[in-house]
Design an enzyme around this catalytic site. Structure first.
Site, mmCIF file in Angstrom:
data_model
loop_
_atom_site.group_PDB
_atom_site.id
_atom_site.type_symbol
_atom_site.label_atom_id
_atom_site.label_comp_id
_atom_site.label_asym_id
_atom_site.label_seq_id
_atom_site.Cartn_x
_atom_site.Cartn_y
_atom_site.Cartn_z
ATOM 1 N N TRP A 524 -28.842 -43.849 -27.590
ATOM 2 C CA TRP A 524 -28.057 -42.647 -27.880
ATOM 3 C C TRP A 524 -28.550 -41.878 -29.105
ATOM 4 O O TRP A 524 -27.768 -41.251 -29.814
ATOM 5 C CB TRP A 524 -26.571 -42.992 -28.026
ATOM 6 N N HIS A 525 -29.844 -41.904 -29.340
ATOM 7 C CA HIS A 525 -30.412 -41.196 -30.485
ATOM 8 C C HIS A 525 -31.160 -39.936 -30.054
ATOM 9 O O HIS A 525 -32.140 -39.539 -30.667
ATOM 10 C CB HIS A 525 -31.342 -42.121 -31.278
ATOM 11 N N TYR A 526 -30.691 -39.310 -28.991
ATOM 12 C CA TYR A 526 -31.339 -38.099 -28.498
ATOM 13 C C TYR A 526 -31.154 -36.952 -29.497
ATOM 14 O O TYR A 526 -30.178 -36.911 -30.251
ATOM 15 C CB TYR A 526 -30.821 -37.717 -27.108
#
Length: 590
Positions: A524-526
């Site tokens: 979830w580090h987009y």
């Protein structure tokens, strides 16, 4: 005797239920006292919150998105100016799935319309999530807190002195030193065994070697989110509306450049509202909707690629071909490590920062439970939300439905163990974001193009080898009290870790490249979609417009540190102070 035991069990269950209920009711009472400015969107009227002498309400700043950056930004700006925050989700304080570490996987698994987590699947086939709650990603993430390294701060051109003032402002309020779980202890020792050194102890700093970072979970396992930073706001100058979904930014197009005037939003009942800025030239609409929401809202507002806007009959305010471009996500792969006995739950605490462009992290003990069995997981693992047994392109709707149907029969015992996670730093592969339709509630179409660049794939292979070495290290083997597993056994176990009924050709694991491609997931580090120099200037003002700014991870071309939340939190405070000082000088109250 059996009846007596049953009665005792029933009493204990009722007691636990009552304590949880009391805790949540206490949280409700506390938040209504501490945050009297938080209201439902349906309470809004054009005159009820006026900060001027006119009948029509107007604000110095309208912040769209009360998330990781939006909350500290709002708290800071409200010290001197009137601020309206519009958040599409609800409050986190009374949501047990948000508040407690033990429910981390349940929050991600909940795909109901009222969930704090909104799932989406990229065109790559990787299942992902975006926050839908006041506090943003700090409400649904794994809680790990670290600062960016000094090189990142230099690359983005931030004032290092103000950065070093802004991080501690966040840390004093919501960050804690973790009590190291046994799994994390063993991973630390394993990392040092295989040469990820030196050991830097507990630190927020991003430095090569092995370290223990901060966490937003306290010693009782309760999460502290960005929403709590609103407690430092001036309550007379701040209004936070929850369940307020902004549909577009309103512009005045009569001048040389379109000027942001306010926003249009709908409340929880579907009723439309408009909120406006004051006439001051320095008043601003600030988008803090995140890397998915901000480029989506810009395009829905008429700012973006001309062809994209024309395709959906959106009136063009400003052509900018770069909106939605350069989307990136740090690919992650994991190795499942089964255990013969239950393992204490732990999220990321220990990290290995290597010099080969990968980070090693770990989590453990999030097994199947009665609660998580009832949740709709999609093709998700009970552990980190995502370990799939299907290659991305095969993760169809039918496959997901088959998994949901089959997982109810999976035994709890099948989930004993933990994961060693390998994440690629600064991926070279990038993709794009396009509108799927004009409904802001729907996810846009996102492509991250995982492993599109061969160097990313090679780094994944190196990272998987490193993760395997950690598991095979003497210290980790002693912790497991099992024989050292072979690489092939580890990988085959990993692709079966979700225990779903969909077949997987485990022979593919003989190729590490194929393993990386088949089991790619997200942490979830987009980021990206509104890059500095292409969509915004160095002050994060949207190019070609007036009174419109972006403060969130959509402006990043790389994800800072091993985990970005610390820097995004800091960014909200940093930009708020910077705006105040530029506008008021020494008179700014920060």
């Amino acid at each position: 005797m059996a009846a007596f035991v049953g009665a005792v069990k029933l009493f204990i269950c009722l007691l636990l239920w009552f304590n949880t209920l009391s805790s949540l009711q206490g949280a409700r009472d506390l938040y209504e006292f501490r945050y009297p400015f938080i209201k439902r969107a349906s309470s809004f009227s054009s005159s009820s919150y006026s900060s001027s002498n006119t009948d029509e309400v107007s604000y110095d700043y309208i912040i769209v998105g009360g998330g990781t950056a939006g909350c500290p930004l709002a708290a800071t700006l409200s010290r001197n100016f009137s601020v309206l925050v519009l958040e599409r989700g609800g409050v986190p304080f009374t949501n047990a799935n948000v508040s407690f570490l033990s429910n981390f996987h349940i929050a991600l698994a909940d795909t109901s319309p009222s969930s704090a987590s909104q799932p989406f699947v990229s065109t790559d086939g990787v299942i992902n999530a975006r926050a839908r709650v006041l506090g943003g990603g700090t409400c649904i993430n794994a809680g790990f807190y670290t600062r960016a390294n000094s090189d990142f701060i230099k690359r983005v051109g931030w004032d290092a002195r103000l950065v070093n003032e802004s991080y501690p402002w966040v840390e004093r309020q919501i960050v804690h030193q973790p009590k190291l779980a046994p799994w994390q202890d063993a991973v630390r020792d394993g990392l040092l065994d295989v040469g990820v050194s030196p050991y830097n102890g507990f630190t927020y700093d991003h430095v090569y070697g092995t370290k223990v970072g901060g966490t937003i979970f306290d010693r009782f396992g309760r999460r502290h989110t960005a929403a709590e930073l609103l407690a430092t706001a001036n309550p007379k100058m701040l209004t936070v509306l929850v369940y307020a979904t902004v549909q577009k930014v309103l512009f005045d197009g009569t001048g040389e450049r379109p000027k942001a005037m306010g926003v249009m939003f709908k409340d929880e009942n579907g009723n439309q509202h408009q909120a406006f800025l004051t006439n001051n030239r320095r008043s601003e609409v600030i988008l803090s909707c995140g890397a998915i929401g901000t480029p989506q809202l810009l395009m829905l507002s008429g700012v973006g690629p001309k062809a994209e806007l024309e395709r959906l009959n959106i009136s063009m305010v400003l052509h900018n071909e770069f909106v939605g471009k350069g989307m990136a996500d740090n690919p992650m792969n994991s190795v499942f490590v089964p255990m013969t006995h239950p393992v204490e739950q732990s999220l990321i605490q220990t990290v290995g920062i290597t010099k080969m462009g990968v980070y090693i992290e770990a989590s453990s003990g999030f097994g199947q439970s009665q609660d998580s069995i009832r949740c709709h997981h999609g093709i998700l693992s009970a552990e980190i939300g995502q370990l799939s047994t299907l290659p991305p392109k095969q993760r169809t709707k039918e496959a997901i439905e088959a998994f949901v149907k089959g997982k109810k029969d999976i035994p709890h015992e099948a989930f004993k163990g933990g994961f060693i996670l390998e994440k690629i730093a600064m991926p070279l592969s990038t993709g794009h974001l396009n509108l799927a339709n004009t409904n802001v509630d729907d996810n846009p179409s996102v492509t991250f193009n995982y492993f599109g660049h061969p160097r990313d794939l090679q780094r994944c292979v190196n990272g998987i080898r490193m993760a395997a070495k950690v598991i095979q290290s003497d210290r980790f083997t002693n912790f497991r009290k099992c024989d050292k597993p072979t690489m092939e056994k580890l990988l085959n176990t990993s692709v079966r870790a979700n225990i779903n009924l969909i077949p997987k050709h485990t022979n593919d694991t003989k190729s590490l490249e194929q393993f990386c491609k088949d089991t790619v997931i997200t942490i979830w580090h987009y980021h990206g979609g509104c890059h500095v120099g292409k969509v915004v200037n160095h002050d994060h003002k949207v190019l070609g417009t007036r009174r419109l700014r972006i403060v969130d991870g959509s402006t990043f071309s790389e994800s800072p540190g091993t985990n970005p939340q610390g820097t995004v939190l800091m960014m909200g405070r940093y930009m708020g102070v910077k705006i105040l000082r530029r506008r008021l000088g020494k008179a700014a109250h920060v």
